[in-house]
Design a protein around this motif. Structure first.
Motif, PDB file in Angstrom:
ATOM      1  N   ASN A   2      -2.381 -11.209   6.691  1.00  0.00           N
ATOM      2  CA  ASN A   2      -1.251 -12.211   6.855  1.00  0.00           C
ATOM      3  C   ASN A   2      -1.102 -12.549   8.309  1.00  0.00           C
ATOM      4  O   ASN A   2      -1.524 -11.813   9.255  1.00  0.00           O
ATOM      5  CB  ASN A   2      -0.072 -11.320   6.345  1.00  0.00           C
ATOM      6  N   ARG A 139       0.673  -7.603   8.966  1.00  0.00           N
ATOM      7  CA  ARG A 139      -0.716  -8.389   8.826  1.00  0.00           C
ATOM      8  C   ARG A 139      -1.666  -7.844   7.698  1.00  0.00           C
ATOM      9  O   ARG A 139      -2.036  -8.466   7.168  1.00  0.00           O
ATOM     10  CB  ARG A 139      -1.402  -8.159  10.340  1.00  0.00           C
ATOM     11  N   SER A 144       6.536  -7.220   4.533  1.00  0.00           N
ATOM     12  CA  SER A 144       6.634  -8.772   4.765  1.00  0.00           C
ATOM     13  C   SER A 144       7.612  -8.927   5.979  1.00  0.00           C
ATOM     14  O   SER A 144       7.481 -10.136   6.504  1.00  0.00           O
ATOM     15  CB  SER A 144       7.035  -9.673   3.604  1.00  0.00           C
ATOM     16  N   SER A 196       6.327 -12.414   7.884  1.00  0.00           N
ATOM     17  CA  SER A 196       4.786 -13.048   7.470  1.00  0.00           C
ATOM     18  C   SER A 196       5.090 -14.502   7.216  1.00  0.00           C
ATOM     19  O   SER A 196       4.207 -15.189   6.880  1.00  0.00           O
ATOM     20  CB  SER A 196       4.202 -12.335   6.469  1.00  0.00           C
TER      21      SER A 196
END
Length: 349
Positions: A2, A139, A144, A196
């Motif tokens: 992400n 990531r 998130s 994200s």
């Protein structure tokens, strides 16, 4: 993997220095300190109030709902923990608790928000390592969204420890890189939101981040390790050092300042420099989040503030006093015990 974006921030810092008394070997000395909060010591209930205020402010800014918080980790970094509450209780002749670590604050956050809470205590890089951990979690898809907090309150134990090591400045004018004569410590609290998902109003993406351990010296930084850290970050981002627009320096006003300047001139020849500590003080474990929040606010304002002593810093390639430009902004943080961490921001308005 992400992508990771840095969003809103909420923080409280000092507007200038005041004198605080340090006591050592039966002698008292008045030293400058960036005091952000009322009173000498901060009781635990006031620390809780400050944490709640800034977390709630972040939720409002982001439009995040409180019902989401069980899925949003809170990462907390500090060196002072709740020692200020212990010293407050001693001054008031109150009974003492036996829990003066970050877990005491973490329990409050867990009970109030039902969030998973992670604690970081890596000296001056505590909250910077918390940002790094949040970056890795988002990531890798572990979450998130994340909230990262840096926290530092005055306590005599830390203040007099640095004084005994002869690391503190005597004069109120704090001039890292220009005339390094020691550190001026400070206190403050800051909160960052990471996710994200990109925002439409502005873009601040963390392109790369790295952490490197310095095993050479417990209380001083090693220039080769800092160079290694910078190489890892630029390598991950797949850029050359010449691409970096500006760097938020460590710049504490101590013995490492000269080595840091030399390395920056050699490895980042096109970059302008930003010094945060003349505005905030050296906030120890809170530095990572506080200085990142400070940088984010300056990026959003469109202009970097001039240094209080900019006329004495003509020989430095400063970004201070100039308009913000889109580009790559490097941040790094160094700490006692060899904990070094940094990341690269891509700012695009």
């Amino acid at each position: 993997m992400n992508r990771v974006y840095l969003h809103s921030c909420s923080f409280q810092t000092a507007s200038g220095t005041k004198k605080m008394a340090a006591q050592f070997l039966n002698q008292q000395n008045e030293l400058p300190y960036f005091k952000a909060f009322d009173g000498i010591f901060t009781p635990i209930k006031e620390i809780h109030r400050q944490l709640d205020f800034h977390i709630d402010h972040i939720l409002q800014q982001q439009g995040w709902q409180r019902r989401e918080l069980p899925q949003i980790p809170i990462l907390l970094g500090s060196t002072g923990y709740t020692v200020t509450d212990l010293e407050y209780r001693l001054s008031q002749n109150q009974t003492l608790d036996f829990d003066y670590n970050l877990a005491a604050l973490g329990r409050h956050l867990q009970q109030r928000y039902c969030s998973p809470v992670f604690h970081f205590a890596t000296s001056c890089t505590s909250s910077a390592q918390a940002v790094y951990a949040a970056y890795q979690m988002i990531r890798s898809g572990g979450c998130s969204k994340a909230i990262v907090i840096g926290l530092e309150h005055f306590n005599r134990f830390t203040f007099e420890h640095f004084y005994a090591m002869n690391l503190l400045a005597q004069e109120e004018t704090y001039r890292p890189f220009v005339q390094p004569q020691g550190m001026i410590l400070g206190e403050g609290i800051a909160c960052l939101a990471l996710s994200s998902t990109a925002e439409t109003a502005f873009g601040c993406e963390i392109l790369a981040a790295a952490s490197v351990t310095d095993h050479h010296n417990l209380t001083n930084s090693n220039v080769a390790v800092l160079e290694q850290l910078l190489k890892q970050i630029t390598g991950q981002a797949r850029i050359t050092p010449e691409d970096i627009t500006a760097v938020k320096t460590h710049g504490i006003g101590g013995a490492f300042d000269d080595d840091e300047q030399t390395l920056l001139r050699q490895t980042l020849p096109n970059s302008k420099w930003l010094l945060a500590k003349p505005f905030l003080g050296h906030t120890l474990g809170a530095s990572g989040v506080l200085e990142t929040a400070w940088l984010l606010e300056n990026l959003r304002s469109g202009h970097f503030p001039p240094l209080p002593y900019q006329n004495q810093a003509q020989h430095l390639p400063l970004a201070h006093g100039t308009p913000v430009s889109d580009g790559l902004y490097l941040n790094y943080f160094l700490g006692f015990g060899g904990s070094n961490v940094g990341w690269l921001l891509h700012w695009q308005h």
